[in-house]
Motif scaffolding. Structure first.
Motif, mmCIF file in Angstrom:
data_model
loop_
_atom_site.group_PDB
_atom_site.id
_atom_site.type_symbol
_atom_site.label_atom_id
_atom_site.label_comp_id
_atom_site.label_asym_id
_atom_site.label_seq_id
_atom_site.Cartn_x
_atom_site.Cartn_y
_atom_site.Cartn_z
ATOM 1 N N UNK A 148 0.830 -1.206 0.000
ATOM 2 C CA UNK A 148 0.000 0.000 0.000
ATOM 3 C C UNK A 148 0.867 1.260 0.000
ATOM 4 N N UNK A 149 1.887 1.291 0.824
ATOM 5 C CA UNK A 149 2.787 2.449 0.878
ATOM 6 C C UNK A 149 3.463 2.656 -0.484
ATOM 7 N N UNK A 150 3.961 1.565 -1.052
ATOM 8 C CA UNK A 150 4.653 1.656 -2.335
ATOM 9 C C UNK A 150 3.720 2.169 -3.420
ATOM 10 N N UNK A 151 2.502 1.622 -3.449
ATOM 11 C CA UNK A 151 1.554 2.044 -4.468
ATOM 12 C C UNK A 151 1.192 3.517 -4.330
ATOM 13 N N UNK A 152 1.082 3.987 -3.097
ATOM 14 C CA UNK A 152 0.749 5.401 -2.887
ATOM 15 C C UNK A 152 1.887 6.308 -3.340
ATOM 16 N N UNK A 153 3.128 5.875 -3.136
ATOM 17 C CA UNK A 153 4.261 6.670 -3.622
ATOM 18 C C UNK A 153 4.176 6.835 -5.136
ATOM 19 N N UNK A 154 3.805 5.757 -5.831
ATOM 20 C CA UNK A 154 3.700 5.847 -7.285
ATOM 21 C C UNK A 154 2.474 6.657 -7.714
ATOM 22 N N UNK A 155 1.329 6.399 -7.076
ATOM 23 C CA UNK A 155 0.093 7.084 -7.463
ATOM 24 C C UNK A 155 0.143 8.583 -7.151
ATOM 25 N N UNK B 151 9.249 10.088 -18.301
ATOM 26 C CA UNK B 151 9.374 10.069 -16.845
ATOM 27 C C UNK B 151 10.250 8.896 -16.401
ATOM 28 N N UNK B 152 10.017 7.745 -16.995
ATOM 29 C CA UNK B 152 10.797 6.560 -16.647
ATOM 30 C C UNK B 152 12.277 6.772 -16.936
ATOM 31 N N UNK C 161 8.486 -0.412 -11.167
ATOM 32 C CA UNK C 161 9.880 -0.660 -10.814
ATOM 33 C C UNK C 161 10.654 -1.322 -11.957
ATOM 34 N N UNK C 162 9.990 -1.438 -13.117
ATOM 35 C CA UNK C 162 10.697 -1.913 -14.296
ATOM 36 C C UNK C 162 10.383 -3.314 -14.773
ATOM 37 N N UNK C 163 9.428 -4.007 -14.128
ATOM 38 C CA UNK C 163 9.073 -5.361 -14.544
ATOM 39 C C UNK C 163 8.058 -5.286 -15.683
ATOM 40 N N UNK C 164 8.546 -5.405 -16.915
ATOM 41 C CA UNK C 164 7.689 -5.255 -18.092
ATOM 42 C C UNK C 164 6.799 -6.474 -18.336
ATOM 43 N N UNK C 165 6.907 -7.507 -17.485
ATOM 44 C CA UNK C 165 6.010 -8.657 -17.613
ATOM 45 C C UNK C 165 4.664 -8.384 -16.936
ATOM 46 N N UNK C 166 4.593 -7.320 -16.160
ATOM 47 C CA UNK C 166 3.356 -6.977 -15.432
ATOM 48 C C UNK C 166 2.631 -5.828 -16.136
ATOM 49 N N UNK D 295 16.396 13.558 6.076
ATOM 50 C CA UNK D 295 17.156 12.637 5.233
ATOM 51 C C UNK D 295 16.675 11.202 5.389
ATOM 52 N N UNK D 296 16.358 10.810 6.621
ATOM 53 C CA UNK D 296 15.834 9.458 6.867
ATOM 54 C C UNK D 296 14.503 9.243 6.150
ATOM 55 N N UNK D 297 13.629 10.241 6.200
ATOM 56 C CA UNK D 297 12.315 10.109 5.557
ATOM 57 C C UNK D 297 12.455 10.131 4.033
ATOM 58 N N UNK D 298 13.412 10.895 3.530
ATOM 59 C CA UNK D 298 13.696 10.873 2.089
ATOM 60 C C UNK D 298 14.124 9.470 1.659
ATOM 61 N N UNK D 299 14.913 8.806 2.482
ATOM 62 C CA UNK D 299 15.370 7.464 2.158
ATOM 63 C C UNK D 299 14.225 6.470 2.177
ATOM 64 N N UNK D 300 13.262 6.655 3.094
ATOM 65 C CA UNK D 300 12.086 5.770 3.134
ATOM 66 C C UNK D 300 11.335 5.855 1.821
ATOM 67 N N UNK D 301 11.110 7.090 1.345
ATOM 68 C CA UNK D 301 10.411 7.272 0.065
ATOM 69 C C UNK D 301 11.227 6.658 -1.070
ATOM 70 N N UNK D 302 12.531 6.939 -1.086
ATOM 71 C CA UNK D 302 13.391 6.423 -2.142
ATOM 72 C C UNK D 302 13.425 4.901 -2.174
ATOM 73 N N UNK D 303 13.485 4.276 -0.998
ATOM 74 C CA UNK D 303 13.522 2.817 -0.937
ATOM 75 C C UNK D 303 12.216 2.194 -1.446
ATOM 76 N N UNK D 304 11.081 2.829 -1.140
ATOM 77 C CA UNK D 304 9.798 2.308 -1.616
ATOM 78 C C UNK D 304 9.692 2.407 -3.139
ATOM 79 N N UNK D 305 10.294 3.441 -3.704
ATOM 80 C CA UNK D 305 10.174 3.676 -5.153
ATOM 81 C C UNK D 305 11.201 2.888 -5.964
ATOM 82 N N UNK D 306 12.167 2.230 -5.318
ATOM 83 C CA UNK D 306 13.212 1.511 -6.058
ATOM 84 C C UNK D 306 12.655 0.260 -6.731
#
Length: 264
Positions: A7-14, A122-123, A95-100, A253-264
């Motif tokens: 859910x967190x990851x999807x919200x970062x993308x949406x 954007x990609x 995240x780059x999986x073109x099979x999905x 910086x810690x919160x920036x990393x949380x967002x970055x890690x979810x979007x990787x």
């Protein structure tokens, strides 16, 4: 039921990444040219269950983009929609999986092609690993990352992310800002107060921000944002300027990393 991580990851993308398409379609000249005089409605969605779905939609009126979270229920028909069968599949695709691949609902193929050109741009931009030499490109990238980080942190707070929401609950009315010196157009902020948060684009002008992470150049900003620079050395060299208490810089910086890690 989807996990919190999904859910967190999807919200970062949406709510964080996909809205950047508006900025890209406006700021990249060849894309802005494609949309001159165009009226269109686009949507990206992911099914949560049989009845519900998460979505973000774009309305283009005479080439001008607007972006809103949620499904489109306006009077016009959607010209193109990318519909994922689950949040997990959308996250994997982003995240780059073109099979999905999503289901593609296309009313106007011409307008669909224009939309995909922005999505692919954007990609490619967010896939850059080293600061480019072109200053204008660096400024655009900084703007995108500042918008993504401020929106991402705010959305995670609203979703109840344990670390971020606990911090927001305890926070008085404070504004945190990201900026590049001498480029006010390349600025974003996050306002936090008693558990509530709001991300904004541009400079916060009602008062001086409580804390500002400022960079002397866009290239140096990207060294931090892309993880290729030494934060301590860059601070010492005044390439990164922490306007406010250093402990708040480490926290943001810690919160920036949380967002970055979810979007990787």
């Amino acid at each position: 039921m989807a996990s919190d991580l999904t859910r967190y990851t999807n919200k970062i993308f949406m709510a964080g990444a996909l809205p950047l398409m508006k900025t890209i379609a406006t700021d990249v000249p060849e894309l802005a040219e494609k949309f001159k005089g165009i009226n269109a409605v686009y949507q990206v969605s992911a099914k949560v269950n049989a009845q519900d779905k998460e979505a973000v939609h774009f309305v283009v009126e005479n080439g001008e983009w607007s972006c809103k979270l949620g499904e489109y229920f306006g009077q016009n028909k959607i010209d193109a929609e990318l519909e994922f069968s689950s949040m997990e599949k959308m996250n994997a695709f982003m995240k780059g999986d073109m099979s999905k691949l999503p289901k593609m609902k296309i009313k106007s193929f011409g307008k669909f092609i224009k939309f995909m050109a922005v999505l692919l741009k954007m990609s490619s931009l967010l896939g850059i690993k080293e600061p480019p030499e072109d200053e204008n490109l660096c400024l655009l990238l900084c703007k995108l990352y500042f918008y993504l980080l401020s929106s991402g942190i705010s959305q995670l707070n609203k979703m109840g992310h344990p670390d971020i929401h606990d911090w927001a609950l305890k926070s008085p009315d404070r504004v945190y800002q990201w900026a590049v010196e001498n480029h006010p157009e390349c600025t974003a902020y996050l306002r936090v107060k008693a558990g509530k948060s709001r991300a904004g684009r541009g400079e916060y002008k009602r008062s001086k921000p409580f804390f500002c992470m400022k960079f002397d150049t866009a290239q140096h900003a990207l060294m931090i944002l892309l993880g290729t620079g030494d934060m301590l050395q860059m601070t010492k060299d005044k390439q990164l300027i922490m306007e406010g208490a250093p402990e708040f810089g480490a926290m943001i910086g810690d919160y920036m990393m949380i967002v970055g890690d979810l979007a990787k």
